[in-house]
Design a protein around this motif. Structure first.
Motif, mmCIF file in Angstrom:
data_model
loop_
_atom_site.group_PDB
_atom_site.id
_atom_site.type_symbol
_atom_site.label_atom_id
_atom_site.label_comp_id
_atom_site.label_asym_id
_atom_site.label_seq_id
_atom_site.Cartn_x
_atom_site.Cartn_y
_atom_site.Cartn_z
ATOM 1 N N LEU A 198 15.286 39.303 -35.866
ATOM 2 C CA LEU A 198 15.536 38.467 -35.195
ATOM 3 C C LEU A 198 15.011 36.753 -36.305
ATOM 4 O O LEU A 198 15.807 36.225 -35.845
ATOM 5 C CB LEU A 198 15.112 38.193 -33.535
ATOM 6 N N ASN A 199 13.597 37.492 -36.149
ATOM 7 C CA ASN A 199 13.107 35.878 -36.907
ATOM 8 C C ASN A 199 14.133 35.250 -37.956
ATOM 9 O O ASN A 199 13.728 34.538 -39.061
ATOM 10 C CB ASN A 199 11.768 35.488 -36.852
ATOM 11 N N HIS A 219 18.305 34.265 -36.637
ATOM 12 C CA HIS A 219 17.338 32.733 -36.510
ATOM 13 C C HIS A 219 18.183 32.054 -37.910
ATOM 14 O O HIS A 219 18.605 31.290 -37.805
ATOM 15 C CB HIS A 219 15.874 32.619 -35.857
ATOM 16 N N THR A 261 20.578 29.106 -37.995
ATOM 17 C CA THR A 261 20.745 27.611 -38.389
ATOM 18 C C THR A 261 21.244 27.235 -39.686
ATOM 19 O O THR A 261 21.762 26.009 -39.346
ATOM 20 C CB THR A 261 19.253 27.510 -38.557
ATOM 21 N N HIS A 310 18.268 32.268 -27.156
ATOM 22 C CA HIS A 310 17.727 31.851 -28.370
ATOM 23 C C HIS A 310 19.335 30.145 -28.275
ATOM 24 O O HIS A 310 18.249 29.340 -29.099
ATOM 25 C CB HIS A 310 18.142 33.049 -29.515
ATOM 26 N N ASN A 353 18.229 26.633 -28.099
ATOM 27 C CA ASN A 353 18.696 25.892 -29.142
ATOM 28 C C ASN A 353 20.275 25.568 -29.478
ATOM 29 O O ASN A 353 20.660 24.777 -31.056
ATOM 30 C CB ASN A 353 18.822 26.656 -30.583
ATOM 31 N N TYR A 366 23.706 26.321 -29.212
ATOM 32 C CA TYR A 366 24.352 26.937 -29.901
ATOM 33 C C TYR A 366 24.987 27.782 -28.433
ATOM 34 O O TYR A 366 24.762 28.160 -27.917
ATOM 35 C CB TYR A 366 23.512 28.553 -30.383
#
Length: 261
Positions: free
Chosen positions: A24-25, A29, A33, A101, A105, A107
């Motif tokens: 995920l990170n 993500h 981004t 997420h 954020n 999305y």
């Protein structure tokens, strides 16, 4: 794409070998981004067995950016062949992480698939559970999803995340056939996850999952899943060393083909 991980091949399918948090990170993500595209397949033994008998489906799965080990059978098979995988990454858990997420954020998410009632309820539950979630659109899985007007509607919504719940092969096929129409997006087939999200279906309690008995819990609640259990059994038998060797002798186990990137 973003971070590259070591892969572990299981029956010609290269599984991304990592943990949920790292995936995920370091992949999802950053992909969101940077407004990139990513095709994710969450594969269990049934899916892997299906790729053995359907060349088109095999090519589709192999074309994914990441194939995640969704199913304890994949983990056990990798261990038996001497190439252990770090962690089982369950598709429904990935879906929930994506929704959380996205809500945090800004999305947007497009929900495609399942029956109308389940799809609608899944979106409602997602909004309740993840306040602020932007829903780019939704459609049940019984519409003509290949209709140009429908495809254009999804594309023009510019979703950041596209969740497709059409069942094995159909959902991956839809993503394969349309991903090039989009400029960005995390695409993932989620099987029956909308039914779980909506409350139509219940996921196995954690203790069943911990003891690798999620398959039994599902079978008890849905006896029609017996065919899936049989497929999973066939898959595991192919990884018993002596049976695997016999299979190679008689030509049942196909040699691993090179994955095209």
């Amino acid at each position: 794409m973003t971070e590259q991980f070591r892969s572990v091949p299981v029956m010609d399918i290269d599984f991304t070998n990592t943990t949920m948090d790292v995936f995920l990170n370091e992949t999802i993500h950053p992909c969101l981004t940077q407004a990139q595209k990513c095709f994710i397949v969450t594969a269990n033994p049934e899916i892997v067995m299906a790729t053995r008998h359907n060349a088109r489906f095999k090519e589709t799965v192999q074309s994914a950016d990441h194939v995640l080990p969704d199913g304890i059978g994949i983990i056990n098979a990798a261990k038996m062949q001497g190439t252990p995988i770090d962690e089982r990454i369950c598709g429904v858990d990935v879906m929930h992480h994506l929704l959380a997420h996205a809500a945090e954020n800004g999305y947007s998410v497009f929900f495609i698939g399942a029956q109308e009632a389940s799809n609608k309820k899944a979106v409602e539950k997602a909004r309740e559970k993840y306040p602020g979630l932007i829903v780019a659109g939704r459609s049940h899985g019984y519409a003509d999803l290949y209709d140009e007007a429908f495809v254009r509607t999804v594309v023009e919504a510019k979703p950041d995340i596209i969740l497709v719940a059409l069942g094995m092969m159909k959902q991956e096929g839809w993503i394969r056939d349309h991903i090039d129409r989009f400029d960005k997006g995390v695409f993932m087939g989620v099987g029956g996850s909308f039914d779980v999200l909506s409350g139509t279906a219940k996921r196995a309690p954690s203790i069943w999952i911990r003891f690798q008995l999620e398959w039994l819990y599902r079978l008890i609640r849905q006896p029609k899943r017996i065919i899936r259990v049989v497929k999973a059994g066939q898959f595991m038998l192919l990884h018993v060393p002596i049976i695997h060797k016999i299979g190679k002798v008689i030509g049942y186990n196909k040699s691993r083909s090179r994955k095209k990137r």
